[in-house]
Write a protein that holds these residues in place. Structure first.
Motif, PDB file in Angstrom:
ATOM      1  N   TYR A  33      47.860   8.966 -67.925  1.00 37.99           N
ATOM      2  CA  TYR A  33      46.738   8.353 -67.209  1.00 37.99           C
ATOM      3  C   TYR A  33      46.261   9.231 -66.062  1.00 37.99           C
ATOM      4  CZ  TYR A  33      44.061   5.104 -64.374  1.00 37.99           C
ATOM      5  OH  TYR A  33      43.069   4.519 -63.640  1.00 37.99           O
ATOM      6  N   VAL A  34      47.192   9.726 -65.260  1.00 37.65           N
ATOM      7  CA  VAL A  34      46.825  10.476 -64.056  1.00 37.65           C
ATOM      8  C   VAL A  34      46.479  11.926 -64.356  1.00 37.65           C
ATOM      9  CG1 VAL A  34      47.704  11.329 -61.844  1.00 37.65           C
ATOM     10  CG2 VAL A  34      48.152   8.998 -62.529  1.00 37.65           C
ATOM     11  N   VAL A  35      47.331  12.605 -65.096  1.00 43.17           N
ATOM     12  CA  VAL A  35      47.171  14.039 -65.297  1.00 43.17           C
ATOM     13  C   VAL A  35      46.150  14.359 -66.385  1.00 43.17           C
ATOM     14  CG1 VAL A  35      48.386  16.171 -65.929  1.00 43.17           C
ATOM     15  CG2 VAL A  35      49.508  14.477 -64.472  1.00 43.17           C
ATOM     16  N   PHE A  36      46.261  13.646 -67.513  1.00 42.69           N
ATOM     17  CA  PHE A  36      45.428  13.983 -68.663  1.00 42.69           C
ATOM     18  C   PHE A  36      44.239  13.045 -68.847  1.00 42.69           C
ATOM     19  CE2 PHE A  36      49.723  15.571 -69.567  1.00 42.69           C
ATOM     20  CZ  PHE A  36      49.427  16.927 -69.682  1.00 42.69           C
ATOM     21  N   GLN A  37      44.053  12.135 -67.893  1.00 38.75           N
ATOM     22  CA  GLN A  37      42.920  11.204 -67.907  1.00 38.75           C
ATOM     23  C   GLN A  37      42.857  10.341 -69.171  1.00 38.75           C
ATOM     24  OE1 GLN A  37      40.801  11.040 -65.057  1.00 38.75           O
ATOM     25  NE2 GLN A  37      42.537  12.236 -64.347  1.00 38.75           N
ATOM     26  N   ARG A  38      44.029  10.081 -69.765  1.00 43.75           N
ATOM     27  CA  ARG A  38      44.081   9.184 -70.927  1.00 43.75           C
ATOM     28  C   ARG A  38      43.890   7.759 -70.424  1.00 43.75           C
ATOM     29  NH1 ARG A  38      48.919  10.203 -74.844  1.00 43.75           N
ATOM     30  NH2 ARG A  38      47.728   8.627 -75.927  1.00 43.75           N
ATOM     31  N   ARG A  39      43.078   7.018 -71.092  1.00 42.41           N
ATOM     32  CA  ARG A  39      42.773   5.665 -70.640  1.00 42.41           C
ATOM     33  C   ARG A  39      43.328   4.590 -71.574  1.00 42.41           C
ATOM     34  NH1 ARG A  39      42.826   7.806 -66.380  1.00 42.41           N
ATOM     35  NH2 ARG A  39      40.974   8.458 -65.280  1.00 42.41           N
ATOM     36  N   ASP A  40      44.378   4.935 -72.318  1.00 43.03           N
ATOM     37  CA  ASP A  40      44.988   3.966 -73.225  1.00 43.03           C
ATOM     38  C   ASP A  40      46.370   3.537 -72.735  1.00 43.03           C
ATOM     39  OD1 ASP A  40      46.222   6.389 -73.678  1.00 43.03           O
ATOM     40  OD2 ASP A  40      46.272   6.186 -75.854  1.00 43.03           O
ATOM     41  N   ASN A  41      46.599   3.627 -71.412  1.00 41.60           N
ATOM     42  CA  ASN A  41      47.936   3.316 -70.902  1.00 41.60           C
ATOM     43  C   ASN A  41      48.322   1.859 -71.113  1.00 41.60           C
ATOM     44  OD1 ASN A  41      46.244   2.375 -68.820  1.00 41.60           O
ATOM     45  ND2 ASN A  41      47.652   2.996 -67.207  1.00 41.60           N
ATOM     46  N   THR A  42      47.374   0.936 -71.083  1.00 37.68           N
ATOM     47  CA  THR A  42      47.744  -0.456 -71.314  1.00 37.68           C
ATOM     48  C   THR A  42      48.201  -0.662 -72.758  1.00 37.68           C
ATOM     49  OG1 THR A  42      45.419  -1.047 -71.665  1.00 37.68           O
ATOM     50  CG2 THR A  42      46.339  -1.473 -69.478  1.00 37.68           C
ATOM     51  N   GLU A  43      47.560   0.009 -73.695  1.00 37.79           N
ATOM     52  CA  GLU A  43      47.969  -0.116 -75.098  1.00 37.79           C
ATOM     53  C   GLU A  43      49.339   0.528 -75.318  1.00 37.79           C
ATOM     54  OE1 GLU A  43      48.259  -1.560 -78.604  1.00 37.79           O
ATOM     55  OE2 GLU A  43      46.593  -2.057 -77.289  1.00 37.79           O
ATOM     56  N   MET A  44      49.584   1.644 -74.675  1.00 37.83           N
ATOM     57  CA  MET A  44      50.887   2.302 -74.790  1.00 37.83           C
ATOM     58  C   MET A  44      51.998   1.388 -74.271  1.00 37.83           C
ATOM     59  SD  MET A  44      49.827   6.178 -73.675  1.00 37.83           S
ATOM     60  CE  MET A  44      51.416   6.924 -74.015  1.00 37.83           C
ATOM     61  N   LEU A  86      52.601  -6.518 -64.391  1.00 44.18           N
ATOM     62  CA  LEU A  86      52.496  -5.928 -65.719  1.00 44.18           C
ATOM     63  C   LEU A  86      51.699  -6.838 -66.655  1.00 44.18           C
ATOM     64  CD1 LEU A  86      53.660  -3.547 -67.544  1.00 44.18           C
ATOM     65  CD2 LEU A  86      55.369  -5.207 -68.219  1.00 44.18           C
ATOM     66  N   LEU A  87      52.023  -8.123 -66.650  1.00 50.17           N
ATOM     67  CA  LEU A  87      51.303  -9.074 -67.495  1.00 50.17           C
ATOM     68  C   LEU A  87      49.833  -9.179 -67.105  1.00 50.17           C
ATOM     69  CD1 LEU A  87      53.978 -11.905 -67.790  1.00 50.17           C
ATOM     70  CD2 LEU A  87      53.267 -10.287 -69.562  1.00 50.17           C
ATOM     71  N   THR A  88      49.558  -9.185 -65.812  1.00 53.93           N
ATOM     72  CA  THR A  88      48.176  -9.234 -65.341  1.00 53.93           C
ATOM     73  C   THR A  88      47.410  -8.001 -65.805  1.00 53.93           C
ATOM     74  OG1 THR A  88      48.800 -10.535 -63.408  1.00 53.93           O
ATOM     75  CG2 THR A  88      46.703  -9.362 -63.292  1.00 53.93           C
ATOM     76  N   ALA A  89      48.037  -6.832 -65.671  1.00 53.05           N
ATOM     77  CA  ALA A  89      47.397  -5.590 -66.114  1.00 53.05           C
ATOM     78  C   ALA A  89      47.103  -5.625 -67.605  1.00 53.05           C
ATOM     79  CB  ALA A  89      48.273  -4.391 -65.763  1.00 53.05           C
ATOM     80  N   LEU A  90      48.037  -6.139 -68.391  1.00 52.67           N
ATOM     81  CA  LEU A  90      47.826  -6.227 -69.836  1.00 52.67           C
ATOM     82  C   LEU A  90      46.729  -7.232 -70.192  1.00 52.67           C
ATOM     83  CD1 LEU A  90      51.509  -6.075 -71.108  1.00 52.67           C
ATOM     84  CD2 LEU A  90      49.739  -4.329 -71.416  1.00 52.67           C
ATOM     85  N   GLU A  91      46.758  -8.392 -69.544  1.00 47.97           N
ATOM     86  CA  GLU A  91      45.757  -9.426 -69.824  1.00 47.97           C
ATOM     87  C   GLU A  91      44.355  -8.959 -69.466  1.00 47.97           C
ATOM     88  OE1 GLU A  91      47.148 -12.743 -67.541  1.00 47.97           O
ATOM     89  OE2 GLU A  91      48.620 -13.328 -69.039  1.00 47.97           O
ATOM     90  N   GLN A  92      44.224  -8.234 -68.363  1.00 43.97           N
ATOM     91  CA  GLN A  92      42.907  -7.816 -67.879  1.00 43.97           C
ATOM     92  C   GLN A  92      42.552  -6.385 -68.281  1.00 43.97           C
ATOM     93  OE1 GLN A  92      42.895  -8.582 -63.656  1.00 43.97           O
ATOM     94  NE2 GLN A  92      43.317 -10.743 -63.947  1.00 43.97           N
ATOM     95  N   ASP A  93      43.434  -5.746 -69.041  1.00 46.33           N
ATOM     96  CA  ASP A  93      43.257  -4.344 -69.426  1.00 46.33           C
ATOM     97  C   ASP A  93      42.943  -3.494 -68.181  1.00 46.33           C
ATOM     98  OD1 ASP A  93      43.357  -2.326 -71.363  1.00 46.33           O
ATOM     99  OD2 ASP A  93      41.165  -2.286 -71.516  1.00 46.33           O
ATOM    100  N   ASP A  94      43.710  -3.755 -67.124  1.00 50.10           N
ATOM    101  CA  ASP A  94      43.530  -3.082 -65.831  1.00 50.10           C
ATOM    102  C   ASP A  94      44.397  -1.822 -65.799  1.00 50.10           C
ATOM    103  OD1 ASP A  94      43.625  -2.255 -63.157  1.00 50.10           O
ATOM    104  OD2 ASP A  94      43.383  -4.312 -62.426  1.00 50.10           O
ATOM    105  N   LYS A  95      43.778  -0.691 -66.029  1.00 45.77           N
ATOM    106  CA  LYS A  95      44.495   0.566 -66.148  1.00 45.77           C
ATOM    107  C   LYS A  95      45.091   1.043 -64.819  1.00 45.77           C
ATOM    108  CE  LYS A  95      41.519   1.652 -70.030  1.00 45.77           C
ATOM    109  NZ  LYS A  95      41.707   0.316 -70.507  1.00 45.77           N
ATOM    110  N   VAL A  96      44.399   0.780 -63.726  1.00 45.70           N
ATOM    111  CA  VAL A  96      44.902   1.184 -62.410  1.00 45.70           C
ATOM    112  C   VAL A  96      46.118   0.351 -62.027  1.00 45.70           C
ATOM    113  CG1 VAL A  96      44.351   1.372 -59.950  1.00 45.70           C
ATOM    114  CG2 VAL A  96      42.644   2.017 -61.662  1.00 45.70           C
ATOM    115  N   LEU A  97      46.039  -0.961 -62.208  1.00 45.92           N
ATOM    116  CA  LEU A  97      47.186  -1.824 -61.924  1.00 45.92           C
ATOM    117  C   LEU A  97      48.352  -1.453 -62.827  1.00 45.92           C
ATOM    118  CD1 LEU A  97      48.534  -4.150 -60.439  1.00 45.92           C
ATOM    119  CD2 LEU A  97      47.454  -5.721 -62.092  1.00 45.92           C
ATOM    120  N   MET A  98      48.066  -1.113 -64.074  1.00 44.44           N
ATOM    121  CA  MET A  98      49.136  -0.703 -64.991  1.00 44.44           C
ATOM    122  C   MET A  98      49.823   0.547 -64.470  1.00 44.44           C
ATOM    123  SD  MET A  98      50.917  -1.279 -67.661  1.00 44.44           S
ATOM    124  CE  MET A  98      49.937  -2.548 -68.429  1.00 44.44           C
TER     125      MET A  98
END
Length: 127
Positions: A33-44, A86-98
């Protein structure tokens, strides 16, 4: 004394190998997420839910007799707060909170149980 939430009450068989696997995958999600700008961290992270539950169950059950009551209760409160984030981040697809939940909450708990944890990730497959 805190009771485990209903969603993590199953019996655990956590091993060092499982912890290392979980750790590696969560660090990859965080670094990606931080280094490679991948935006699928919630799915991972969503794919690691079973291992996350197993780890939390193991820590909360196994640690209860091995540490002072005050420390144990503080640890349980902290872990439950991390799980809620963690659950909130997953429910809201919040990548920063994740990212914050992983990097400053969950990953440090895993590091407590793993020796040379960051070094192991650096020597593994690329993120």
């Amino acid at each position: 004394m805190y009771r485990l939430p209903y969603f993590i009450q199953k019996v655990s068989s956590m091993t060092i190998e499982k912890m290392q696997e979980l750790y590696n995958n969560l660090v990859k999600a965080s670094v990606g997420y931080v280094v490679f700008q991948r935006r699928d961290n919630t799915e991972m992270v969503r794919q690691e839910i079973a291992l996350i539950q197993e780890f939390v169950t193991w820590v909360m059950k196994e640690s209860s007799s091995e540490m002072e009551q005050d420390l144990y209760e503080a640890m349980c409160r902290d872990l439950l707060t991390i799980l809620q984030d963690l659950l909130t981040a997953l429910e809201q697809d919040d990548k920063v909170l994740m990212y914050d939940t992983l990097e400053y909450g969950f990953i440090p708990y895993l590091e407590c149980f793993l020796e040379n944890s960051r070094e192991g990730v650096e020597n593994n497959d690329s993120v």
